[in-house]
Design an enzyme around this catalytic site. Sequence first.
Site, PDB file in Angstrom:
ATOM      1  N   GLU A   1       6.656   5.777  -6.214  1.00  9.78           N
ATOM      2  CA  GLU A   1       5.138   5.174  -6.013  1.00  9.78           C
ATOM      3  C   GLU A   1       4.215   5.534  -7.300  1.00  9.78           C
ATOM      4  O   GLU A   1       3.161   5.693  -6.946  1.00  9.78           O
ATOM      5  CB  GLU A   1       4.641   5.857  -4.646  1.00  9.78           C
ATOM      6  CG  GLU A   1       4.409   7.426  -4.812  1.00  9.78           C
ATOM      7  CD  GLU A   1       5.696   8.289  -4.403  1.00  9.78           C
ATOM      8  OE1 GLU A   1       5.427   9.414  -4.123  1.00  9.78           O
ATOM      9  OE2 GLU A   1       6.905   7.457  -4.442  1.00  9.78           O
TER      10      GLU A   1
ATOM     11  N   ASP B   1       6.078  -0.906   1.001  1.00  9.57           N
ATOM     12  CA  ASP B   1       6.168  -1.603   0.058  1.00  9.57           C
ATOM     13  C   ASP B   1       5.032  -2.730  -0.106  1.00  9.57           C
ATOM     14  O   ASP B   1       4.566  -2.920  -1.393  1.00  9.57           O
ATOM     15  CB  ASP B   1       7.288  -2.677   0.249  1.00  9.57           C
ATOM     16  CG  ASP B   1       8.812  -1.756  -0.053  1.00  9.57           C
ATOM     17  OD1 ASP B   1       8.792  -0.660  -0.427  1.00  9.57           O
ATOM     18  OD2 ASP B   1       9.903  -2.435   0.338  1.00  9.57           O
TER      19      ASP B   1
ATOM     20  N   ASN C   1       5.476   5.650   4.722  1.00  8.61           N
ATOM     21  CA  ASN C   1       6.488   5.100   5.001  1.00  8.61           C
ATOM     22  C   ASN C   1       7.177   5.628   6.363  1.00  8.61           C
ATOM     23  O   ASN C   1       7.820   4.993   6.962  1.00  8.61           O
ATOM     24  CB  ASN C   1       7.795   5.510   3.769  1.00  8.61           C
ATOM     25  CG  ASN C   1       7.493   4.564   2.506  1.00  8.61           C
ATOM     26  OD1 ASN C   1       7.230   3.447   2.556  1.00  8.61           O
ATOM     27  ND2 ASN C   1       7.883   5.223   1.443  1.00  8.61           N
TER      28      ASN C   1
ATOM     29  N   HIS D   1       9.266   1.356   5.774  1.00 12.07           N
ATOM     30  CA  HIS D   1       9.139   1.070   4.432  1.00 12.07           C
ATOM     31  C   HIS D   1       8.690  -0.352   4.047  1.00 12.07           C
ATOM     32  O   HIS D   1       8.400  -0.480   2.839  1.00 12.07           O
ATOM     33  CB  HIS D   1      10.788   1.300   3.848  1.00 12.07           C
ATOM     34  CG  HIS D   1      11.269   2.808   4.030  1.00 12.07           C
ATOM     35  ND1 HIS D   1      10.800   3.631   2.821  1.00 12.07           N
ATOM     36  CD2 HIS D   1      11.829   3.199   4.846  1.00 12.07           C
ATOM     37  CE1 HIS D   1      11.362   4.912   3.094  1.00 12.07           C
ATOM     38  NE2 HIS D   1      11.822   4.718   4.278  1.00 12.07           N
TER      39      HIS D   1
ATOM     40  N   ASP E   1      -0.291   8.040  -9.038  1.00 17.49           N
ATOM     41  CA  ASP E   1       0.630   8.230  -7.912  1.00 17.49           C
ATOM     42  C   ASP E   1      -0.064   8.482  -6.727  1.00 17.49           C
ATOM     43  O   ASP E   1      -1.325   8.890  -6.455  1.00 17.49           O
ATOM     44  CB  ASP E   1       1.066   9.664  -8.431  1.00 17.49           C
ATOM     45  CG  ASP E   1       2.552  10.008  -7.282  1.00 17.49           C
ATOM     46  OD1 ASP E   1       3.412   9.679  -7.784  1.00 17.49           O
ATOM     47  OD2 ASP E   1       2.240  10.595  -6.101  1.00 17.49           O
TER      48      ASP E   1
END
Length: 274
Positions: A189, A163, A154, A159, A146
Site C-alpha cells: 500500500e 484494491d 482488507n 481485498h 503509506d
Amino acid sequence: ADAVAPVLGVERGASSAVAQVWREGRPACCTDLPPGRGIAAGMPPDRHSVAVPVHLHGALWGALTVVRIGDAARPFAGQDEEQLGHFADLVGLALESAAVQRELIAQATTDPLTRLANHRVLHERLREEVSRSRRHGTGLALVLVDLDHFKLVNDRYGHQAGDLVLREVAARVRACAREHDVVARAGGEELAWLLPGASPGDARAAAERLLVAIRSRGFGEVGPVTASMGIATLEDGVDAVELYRRAAAALYWAKARGRDRVADYRAADDRAAP
C-alpha cells in the site's frame, strides 16, 4: 500520394474508394470525373483512386489508398488492388508488431493494479533524476505515501475493496502531481511521488495537498481513509539509495507519531521532524 487513413474519419455513405472499403471490407477502385467534362475549359482533372483494407488483430483498422490525378492518369485495375493489398498486409503486420511491443513494455513497467509506474521503474527514474539534479543544480524531492491501517480495510471489507481504495488513492496522487513528476507503486500500500526541481518547501506543500485530498473524501463502503507521508530532499553526498532511505525513515516517524501526517527528514539527528 500514398496515405494511411483511419476508416472512422470517412463518411460511410461516401462514394470514395476508402468509403467502399469501410462498407464492404474489401479492396475498391473509384474514378471521380469532373461534372460537365469537355463543356468548359479549366475543369479539374480526373481523379482515380484505389484503396485496400488494413487489418489490426483481425479487425478493420483503416485503409491504404493511392490516388492518381490528371487528365492523362489511367484508372486503377484489379492488379493494382492486388499489389497494394500485399503492401497493406505488411502495414498491418507492422502495426500489430508495434502494438505488441507497446503492450510488452507497458506490462514490464506498469503496476497492473494502480496503473502507476512499478517498483523497477521508480528506482530507475530515481537514479536518473538524482543524476540530472546534480548536473543542473536543481532540487529534487521524494515523497513516500503509506495508507494508514490498510490491513484493517482488507480484513473488514475484503481485498477487492482494498484494491479499489488503492486504485483511487493512486488516482488522487496523479491528480496532485505535475506532468513531469513520477508517481509509482513502491510496494503493497506504499506509493512514491518523485518531484524533480522541487525545493523542501515545494515538496511539503505538495504532500500537504495530497494529505487533504486523501482524507477529505471517503472511499465508498470503506469510508474515510488517511495516509502518512515521509519527505526527503536531495542534499550533498546523498545518492538515490540514501534519498529513498531518508524518505522511508521520515514515513516511519510519521506513522509512529500518530499517522495522518507529513514528516520531513532531518539529517542532523537521523530523524524526521513533524
